[in-house]
Design a protein around this motif. Structure first.
Motif, short mmCIF file in Angstrom:
data_model
loop_
_atom_site.label_atom_id
_atom_site.label_comp_id
_atom_site.label_asym_id
_atom_site.label_seq_id
_atom_site.Cartn_x
_atom_site.Cartn_y
_atom_site.Cartn_z
N GLY A 130 6.97 -53.39 7.85
CA GLY A 130 7.90 -53.46 7.12
C GLY A 130 6.99 -52.34 5.60
O GLY A 130 5.99 -52.76 5.74
N GLU A 131 8.15 -51.52 5.20
CA GLU A 131 7.60 -51.57 3.95
C GLU A 131 8.18 -50.96 2.64
O GLU A 131 9.35 -51.22 2.73
CB GLU A 131 7.13 -49.84 4.13
N GLY A 132 7.63 -50.57 1.66
CA GLY A 132 8.73 -50.99 0.29
C GLY A 132 8.50 -51.97 -1.01
O GLY A 132 8.49 -53.46 -0.46
N PHE A 165 12.70 -53.15 -4.92
CA PHE A 165 13.83 -53.55 -3.49
C PHE A 165 14.97 -53.18 -3.42
O PHE A 165 15.56 -53.03 -4.24
CB PHE A 165 14.44 -55.31 -4.76
N GLY A 166 15.68 -53.51 -2.23
CA GLY A 166 16.96 -51.79 -1.94
C GLY A 166 16.24 -51.25 -1.11
O GLY A 166 16.78 -50.94 -0.55
N ASN A 167 15.18 -50.37 -1.91
CA ASN A 167 14.74 -49.39 -0.71
C ASN A 167 13.86 -50.37 0.64
O ASN A 167 13.01 -48.79 1.10
CB ASN A 167 13.73 -48.82 -1.59
N GLU A 168 13.47 -50.78 0.91
CA GLU A 168 12.84 -51.36 2.84
C GLU A 168 13.39 -50.48 3.55
O GLU A 168 14.61 -50.45 3.62
CB GLU A 168 13.15 -52.92 2.21
N LYS A 169 12.37 -51.22 4.23
CA LYS A 169 12.85 -50.74 5.48
C LYS A 169 11.67 -51.32 6.67
O LYS A 169 10.79 -51.42 6.17
CB LYS A 169 12.90 -48.31 6.20
N LEU A 170 12.16 -51.36 7.54
CA LEU A 170 12.04 -52.10 9.26
C LEU A 170 12.09 -50.48 9.70
O LEU A 170 13.04 -50.74 10.59
CB LEU A 170 12.03 -53.19 9.64
N TYR A 186 3.70 -54.93 6.36
CA TYR A 186 3.90 -56.38 6.96
C TYR A 186 4.09 -56.55 7.98
O TYR A 186 5.15 -55.50 8.12
CB TYR A 186 5.66 -56.25 5.94
#
Lengths: 117, 116
Positions: B94-96, B99-104, B32
């Protein structure tokens, strides 16, 4: 509609002092974030919240605490400030996730410039 | 781990000239991708984002970006810059999927100067 506001705009602290940065949003957003911006390093996520009463660690959480007692407010605390925490701090918010918390547009506040001597 | 590289720290362009800001990312799956702009003393504002579909994305203020998977790039373009475009520009990925483990992850930024 003020969007995302941050107080204070500027602050100078001495090493070991404590302070709280306040972020407020009036867009009824679920998600809120705290970032720090340092020269040559872009923005890094400190902590975030996916709703009232919840908080989670980001990339660089050490030395900071947060609270989200009300949906519209997200507080960032420094219990014992260190010179390494000299930075510009940005708060952001977003409505709700589609596939992850960053997929929805994040709206940023104007920032707080913090200097720790 | 994902990463973003913006190879140009500072770019100077004449008003009315075309602009291209480079962004390369490193990420295993479909990323993303985002471009943000930061005017002096201001917070960041989203210019455009890419999630899937058409690889040419239109954004605000006349900007567009093209996702090229083969080159791991997401370059930002504008056909004719205005003095008000002077700012710092950040690319982010963005990765992940959990849900809750995403990182930008943000790049280090490119500062754009416009000369008359």
């Amino acid at each position: 509609n003020a969007g995302v506001t941050q107080t204070p705009k500027f602050r100078v602290l001495k090493t070991g002092q404590s302070m709280t940065l306040l972020c407020a949003q009036d867009m009824n957003h679920e998600y809120m974030y705290w970032y720090r911006q340092d020269p040559g390093m872009g923005l890094r996520l400190i902590h975030y919240s996916v709703g009232e009463g919840t908080t989670a660690k980001g990339e660089v959480p050490d030395g900071y605490n947060v609270s989200r007692l009300k949906k519209q407010n997200f507080l960032l605390g420094l219990e014992s400030a260190a010179p390494s925490q000299t930075s510009v701090y940005f708060c952001a918010s977003s409505y709700s996730p589609v596939r992850g918390f960053f997929t929805d547009t994040q709206y940023f506040g104007p920032g707080t410039r913090l200097t720790v001597l | 781990a994902q990463s973003v590289t913006q190879p140009d720290i500072h770019i100077t362009v004449s008003e009315g000239a075309s602009l291209e800001l480079r962004c390369n990312y490193s990420y295993g799956a479909t990323p993303y991708l985002f471009w943000y702009v930061q005017s002096p003393g201001q917070g960041l504002q989203l210019l455009l984002k890419y999630f899937s579909g058409d690889t040419l994305v239109q954004g605000i203020k006349g900007f567009e970006a093209e996702f090229k998977r083969s080159q791991s790039s997401f370059n930002l373009r504008k056909p004719s810059v205005h003095w008000s475009d002077a700012a710092e520009y950040f690319c982010a990925v963005g990765e992940g999927t959990n849900f809750g483990n995403e990182k930008l992850t943000f790049g280090t930024g490119t500062r754009l100067t416009i000369i008359p």
